[in-house]
Scaffold this active site. Sequence first.
Site, PDB file in Angstrom:
ATOM      1  N   CYS A 103      -9.706 -14.255  -8.846  1.00 14.36           N
ATOM      2  CA  CYS A 103      -8.845 -13.208  -8.298  1.00 14.36           C
ATOM      3  C   CYS A 103      -7.870 -12.650  -9.331  1.00 14.36           C
ATOM      4  O   CYS A 103      -7.580 -11.460  -9.344  1.00 14.36           O
ATOM      5  CB  CYS A 103      -8.097 -13.727  -7.082  1.00 14.36           C
ATOM      6  N   HIS A 142      -3.724 -17.071  -4.635  1.00 17.95           N
ATOM      7  CA  HIS A 142      -4.453 -15.821  -4.749  1.00 17.95           C
ATOM      8  C   HIS A 142      -3.588 -14.820  -5.498  1.00 17.95           C
ATOM      9  O   HIS A 142      -2.361 -14.943  -5.529  1.00 17.95           O
ATOM     10  CB  HIS A 142      -4.770 -15.307  -3.337  1.00 17.95           C
ATOM     11  N   ASP A 144      -6.422  -5.303  -2.363  1.00 18.84           N
ATOM     12  CA  ASP A 144      -6.941  -6.581  -2.873  1.00 18.84           C
ATOM     13  C   ASP A 144      -8.300  -6.358  -3.504  1.00 18.84           C
ATOM     14  O   ASP A 144      -9.313  -6.251  -2.802  1.00 18.84           O
ATOM     15  CB  ASP A 144      -7.042  -7.602  -1.741  1.00 18.84           C
TER      16      ASP A 144
END
Lengths: 658, 305
Positions: free
Chosen positions: A402, A446, A462
């Site tokens: 991520c 994250h 995201d």
Amino acid sequence: MNAGHRRGLSSLLLAGAMAVAPHALQLPLWVIAIFAAGALWRYLGERRAWPRPGRLGRIGLMLLILVAVFRQYHTLLGREPGLALLIALLGLKFLEARTARDDIVCLFLFYLVILGSFLYRQTLWLGAWALLAVTAGLAALIHVTQTGGLGFAARLRLAGLILVKALPLMTIVYLLFPRIGGALWGLPTDAYSGLTGMPETIQPGSIRSLSESSEIALRVVFDGAPPPLRELYWRGLVLEQTDGHSWSRLASPSIGQMAFTATAAPRRYQVILEPNNKPWMPLLGLPREAPPGARLKSDLTLVHEGPIRERLYYTLSVYLHYQTAEPGTAVRARNLQLPPRLSPRVRALAEAWRRRSHDPLQLAEMALDYFRHEHFVYTLHPPLLGEDPVDQFLFDSRRGFCEHFASAFVTLMRAAGVPSRVVVGYLGGELNPSGDYLIVRQSDAHAWAEIRVSGRGWVRVDPTAAVAPERIELGSEAVRRLEEQGVALGSLSADAVLRAVRLDWLARAVHTVRGYWDLSDLIWYRWVVDYGKDRQEQFLSALGLMDLSWSRLLGLAFSGALLPVMLYGLWWLRPRSNTDPALVLYRRFCRKLARAGVVRAPHEGPHAFAERAARRRADLAESIREITTLYETLRYGPGAPDRSSIARLKQRVAALRA
Amino acid sequence: MPPVAAPAQILLGRRQLYLLPTRYGLLFALLLLVQLLAAINYGNGLAYALTFLLGSAAVVSMLYTQRNLLHLRLAVRCVSPVFAGETARLQIHLFNDSAVPRYGVCVMHDKTEIGCVDIPAHGHATVELGVRTAVRGWLAAPLVTLTTRFPLGLLYAWSRRVALDPACLVYPRPAGPVPFRATPPPCFEPAPGNHAGGEDFIGLREFRTGDSPRQVDWKAVARGSTWRVKQFGGGCQATIWLDWEGLGADDVEKRLSVLTYGVLEAEQQGMVYGLRLPQTTLPPANGEAHRRACLRALALFGIAT
């Protein structure tokens, strides 16, 4: 040394070993070794008649211990040197012990040693172990102070029985004893290391290293049903500065009230935050007010006053749907900052998009399309990147975690002229079905992005979602399982993914057990570790006892505890009807004869009565005499009555036909 | 051991028991205080729990300590009579009528611990007590206290002092001189147990099987009284009288001592002896039962029974 003194030695040493054992995890090994050596020497001294050190020898050893502790800690005061000293000197005390009194003092000091182990941690395991150690300590106290009528098992049983009866009493005093906020004297500041938490700067790989840890970051209890996993973005900190390799937080933390407009009603939830030695308090939604000891920042994060070194328990009332205020020009300028040496390939890509649109949302969509269609792979095991990780990731490796996606996305957005920033925190969590609360682990860490959209403030994007929707929908645990099975993320249909991540029965059982364990840990935490002034006030007001003064509460604690004891004592020590089976049977025999007209006078002894009854009822004389003899032997004869005689007496009395 | 006929028994009720902490109990309280301060200072939930658990255990142990003595039955028995100045051996029996065994029950007399025993459920235990005697008569009931530190040694329970009548007879202290001639007249036929020969009438005694019919006091039988045998002394027989009057005007206790000595000596020399006291007369005889009867009469002389 007489035999009486030797009594209880094994119990004493067992209790000592149990009390000291938890300290082996903290204290230097030589401290434990001195204790063990003292215990062993004492044992051999009594069993094998080994010589013990004399007075001078003991003073020498004591000085040696003092010097050793001082060399270790450079002080003799404080928690850890104090405990080291206590345990080492207890080892020495074993050698000095001459009388039962010395042993009793040792046993008392073991309780201080047990208490000392609580100062490091207060886990459920330690509590359970301490309960065993206290039982062993009481059994040893029984052994040392009592004459030898009780065996090992009987002593343990008695100690356990006393503790079981003490537990309700303890609970009442425990709950009601008034707690104060703050300490009586200064707390030492040692021992807060080895805690994991979100890093303050990220570079490729820093969040991935967290994802290996299944340690719990926080637990959340929602009022009402929790929102779906994909909406659980726990904002930790906002990273606005980059040097092309890593991203970091502003050196001077942004201060000031966060400005936003709520678009839905607030939700409430309670957070139990694990200590991590960092001040970030992950935040879902935006609150109007910070919990005590924390502050809201203008970058929409929640920060604790200092590093979080013990569990925090707080309640938040937040708006999950909101629209933030327009950032000022300084903030916008800051969030357009690019690394000094931006690779030409990245700049070219961003400028190509910029030519097609100026709308931040459309630009973001182009970037996400790029990730989707250029064979980017989300993986827990990305390749190592070199000098210019963004360039290398975007054009060469295309495999990342991520943080790779977030930092590359933000770099591209900034190059395209859209103010944007990286946000680090946790995504999702795991609902514990056993307790109906959410567990967020370090592995849920994250990174995502926020872009500024004029008229809407900061909008979350995201980039990971474009590549690995499973991460967002199913959580990090599912991703790990998919990776283990060798499934490429984003390549399966939703059904196939669900099938792939389904657990077999064993894993499910393990999962359930872990859920219950975590629940008991949570309950333990709320009622033991966190049971301070505030929690006590909550508990008391739930009982309807509000605004009690300190002294009234103390009175309530002790009267509430002693009243049941007195009632129990009255019941327990009541005069009981005689339970001697021989006497009960004899009385039955007397009743039978009374019905036949031979009544025993109060002054008549069994023997005299038997003679009189035998004369009156010559037909029964033999059995009357036999029963009386049996009874007299059972009741006044030597030794404990045996079962067969009682059985015979019972049978004879039953057979008597008067 | 024969079944114990317990003449005097005392049952310990709750009102007869007292309870105080021992010095270890006080030390334990100090420990709890230190622990409580640590718990408050560190705001440590487990430390609070430990402190209160130990405190509660001490409170619960109070009940155990109290129960260890509660409803015990006491009885005292005299092993055998003694002479004044000797130590009387008494057996103190502790009866436990309950289904719970008692541990470490100690008997105190005169501020000293005589012994500690465990008493099984529905059983009993015995502690021996020696009491120095000074005066003749019934032994004064010794004051006895039961104590216990069971189970943790933190608390000390004791009973009120109880006086148990042991029914123990203390004979007068024997003291010389021998109140009869040192050497009895020579005797050709050894004095028979029952039948003392001679011409002088010395008294009557109960008829025993085997007595010669010639010696039965037939006149008295004819008057309707019980059968008695005329006894004759003097002559060739070692029959003596231990007589209160024959001892001069010494004080009472001295006379009793001398007579006691006389009884012991006469018995030992196989004489037939009688005892004459102002209100009592024991006709001449010998043997253990006679000796005991004489000593009893001497012990209880002038003591209202």
